[in-house]
Design a protein around this motif. Sequence first.
Motif, PDB file in Angstrom:
ATOM      1  N   PRO A 232       6.134  -2.420   2.833  1.00  0.00           N
ATOM      2  CA  PRO A 232       6.003  -3.826   3.283  1.00  0.00           C
ATOM      3  C   PRO A 232       6.428  -4.016   4.732  1.00  0.00           C
ATOM      4  O   PRO A 232       6.047  -4.998   5.361  1.00  0.00           O
ATOM      5  N   LEU A 235       3.547  -4.559   7.176  1.00  0.00           N
ATOM      6  CA  LEU A 235       2.619  -5.679   6.937  1.00  0.00           C
ATOM      7  C   LEU A 235       1.819  -6.086   8.174  1.00  0.00           C
ATOM      8  O   LEU A 235       0.598  -6.260   8.094  1.00  0.00           O
ATOM      9  N   LEU A 262       2.441 -11.490  -2.693  1.00  0.00           N
ATOM     10  CA  LEU A 262       2.697 -11.180  -1.280  1.00  0.00           C
ATOM     11  C   LEU A 262       4.044 -11.752  -0.843  1.00  0.00           C
ATOM     12  O   LEU A 262       4.825 -11.100  -0.151  1.00  0.00           O
ATOM     13  N   GLU A 263       4.320 -12.981  -1.269  1.00  0.00           N
ATOM     14  CA  GLU A 263       5.580 -13.634  -0.898  1.00  0.00           C
ATOM     15  C   GLU A 263       6.775 -12.878  -1.481  1.00  0.00           C
ATOM     16  O   GLU A 263       7.809 -12.724  -0.821  1.00  0.00           O
ATOM     17  N   VAL A 266       6.948  -9.547   0.684  1.00  0.00           N
ATOM     18  CA  VAL A 266       7.428  -9.808   2.047  1.00  0.00           C
ATOM     19  C   VAL A 266       7.695 -11.310   2.166  1.00  0.00           C
ATOM     20  O   VAL A 266       6.772 -12.096   2.410  1.00  0.00           O
ATOM     21  N   TYR A 269       5.654 -13.949   4.432  1.00  0.00           N
ATOM     22  CA  TYR A 269       4.583 -13.070   4.944  1.00  0.00           C
ATOM     23  C   TYR A 269       3.595 -13.810   5.843  1.00  0.00           C
ATOM     24  O   TYR A 269       3.059 -13.240   6.805  1.00  0.00           O
TER      25      TYR A 269
END
Lengths: 314, 341
Positions: A232, A235, A262-263, A266, A269
Motif C-alpha cells: 500500500p 499507492l 481501499l480506505e 490506505v 487514499y
Amino acid sequence: MMKFATAALFALALATMPVAAQETRSFTDDDGRTVEIPAEPQRIASLHDLFFSVPLIELGVLPAGSHGRAAEDGSSFMRSSKMMTGVDFDTADIAFLGTGTEIDPETVAAIEPDLIILSTNQDPELFAHIAPTILLDFDRSDKFELYERLAEITGTQDRLALLEARYEQQIGQLRTLVDTGSTSVNVIAAVEGQIRSYRHFAALGRVLDDAGFAMPEAVEQVAYGQMSDHSPEMLPTMDADLVFVTYRAEMGETPQDAYDLLEATVPGYCAFLTACQNGRLIAIPRDETFVSSYGALGMLTYTLLALTTPPAGQ
Amino acid sequence: MNDIAASPAPSAPPLRAWSGVPLLIAVLGALFLLHIAVGAKSLPIGTVVDALTAFDPAEFDHVIVMNLRLPRAVIAVVVGACLSVAGALMQGVTRNPLADPGLLGLTAGASFAVVMATALFGLTSMALIPWIAAAGALAAALVVYFIARWVPGGATPLSLTLAGAAISAFLAACISIAHLLSEDTFMNLRVWLTGSLAGRDITVLVYTGPWLAIAMLLSLALARQVTVLAMGDEVAQGLGVRTTSLKLQILVAVVVLTAGSVALAGPLGFIGLVIPHVVRLYVGADYRWIVPYSALAGAAYLLAVDIVARIAIPPQEISTGIITAMVGAPLFVHLVRRRSR
C-alpha cells in the motif's frame, strides 16, 4: 408397415450409435497431448465456468455439464455466465459438475460426455477413460487465445469471426474518437492489505490494450496478462488519468465496498490519487471485466468511450 | 519427550537474568524503529522523524509512517508477545516441549470460528471477532483436553499433542469444506488464513487490547506457580499449589492470548513454539523469567520477521505467516537437536 419398421429401426440405430463411431479428428492440447476428439462434439463437459463454459455458450455450444461456484444460499452458478449470456444452471439444461479443481469423475461420467475439457491443473488420467479429454491452459496471458482454441475444438470458427468483426468495429470507434495514447488507465483492487494491479488482464485488459491506452510505469513492470500485488506504500504509483477499481457484484458487493476496502488498506487514499480527486476513480464489477467474453468486450469498450470522450461544452 | 520443558537447564542467576532485560528492551526498541523506518517505499529518516513528531495527513509519506507502518508494528509487538507467552505457559503446564497454541488446536479453533462467522454468516463486527475467536479457541482446547483424558493413560504430553494435531487437522478439513461450499467468499480470507499483518484493522486492537493486557498480567502473576507446576502435579500439590484452579486460570490466559492474536493477525505458527525454547536457553526453567522474556523476545522476533516479509521482494510483500514458518521450522529443529545433545 415393413418399410416403416425398417426406417424406425435405422433411425434408432443412428440415434444410439456409440460415441466411438462418431467422426473424429486429432487435436493437440496445451499439454502437448494429441487426442482423438469428435469432429463436432455434442456433449461437452467443461471443467471451468469462467474460461471455458462462458466462451462455449457465446460460441453457441451449450455444454452438457459445467464446473461452477457455490452460492451462500446453497445454489450453484457459473461465474459471470448469466450476466454475459443469460445462461446458467437454472436457465438451461446444463448439469452442475462441482466446484474447485477436484471435480468428481463419476459426476462427469454421469452426463455421458463426448468430450471433456480440463484446465492444466487437473489430472487427465482421472477422466480419459470416460471420454476424450483435453487440457487447455487458462493461465495463459491472453485469455482470448482460449476462445480460438475452443472455436477450433467445436468447429465454430465462423461464429468467432463474427464476434471478432463486431468487436473490431467497436474498438475502432474508440480509437477514432479518443486520443488513447495520451490517456493513462489503470485497474486496481484492494486485496488483503495489498494494492493489486492488473496489466492487460482478461476482458478489460484486452480492451485497454487494443485501444492503445497508456498505463502507469509501475504497471508496465507487471508481466503481460498478469496481476501483481503492491505494498500500500506504493499507492501513488498506481495513479492514472482514469483508475478502475473492481468489486464482486455476484457476491453482493457494491462500489462502496471497493472504496471501503481501499480506505481500510490506505486510510485517506483518495487524497493521494489524482484520479480520485478528479472524480475519475470508477468502480466496475470484476466479473464483467475478468470474463473471456465478446459481450464483455463490447460493454467495456462503450464504458471507456463514455468515460474518455469529453462531455458537451468542454 | 517431556523432559525438555520439565527439566531444562538450571535457572539463570538473577543478575544474569536481570541484565538481559534492558538488552532485550533495547533490541525491541531498535527493531520497532527499524520497522517503521523501512518498507516497500524508501523514506529518508528525517521524513520518518517528521511524521512521528509533526504528522501532516496531507503528506503521503507521513501517512505511510503513521497509518500503515506504525499500526502494523504495534500489532506485531502485541501478537508476538501474546503468542510467545501463550506457548510458554502451555509448555509449562502440560510439561510438553511441543506445546503451543498451534499444535494443541487453539489456533485452529480460533481460526475456524472466525472463518465460519465471517465467511458463512457474514459477520463483520470487529467488536465480536475476538469473542468468536476466544469461543473457538476455548472449545478446541476443551475438546483436545477431554480427548487426551479419555484415552488410556490420561492427559499426558503425548496424548495432548496427538489430540491437538488431530483436532487441528479436523478443523483444517472443516475450513476446506466450507471453502468448497463458498469458494469465492473465501478468496478474501486466503491471505489471513496464512497469518498476515498486512492490512489488519487496528480497531480490532481496541477491542482485544484490554483483554490481552489482563491476560498478560495474569500470565506474569501466575508465572511463579507455573514453575512449580512444571515439576509435576504431585510436587506442586505437595508445595501447596491448587493445581486445578491454577490450570483453569492458565487456560483462560492462554485462550485469551491466542484468540486475541488470531483475531489480530490470523493463525501465525511457530512463534509460541520456538521463542520459549530460545528463552529457556538463556534464563533456565524459572517461569518468572521465561514469561516476561518470552513476551519481549516474541515481540522482537515478530517485528524482525515482518520487516523481512515487507522488504524481501519489493514492491510486493510476503505473508508474515509464511516467513514465521520458514524461519521457525528449521530454528525449532536446531533447538531440539541442541537440547538433545
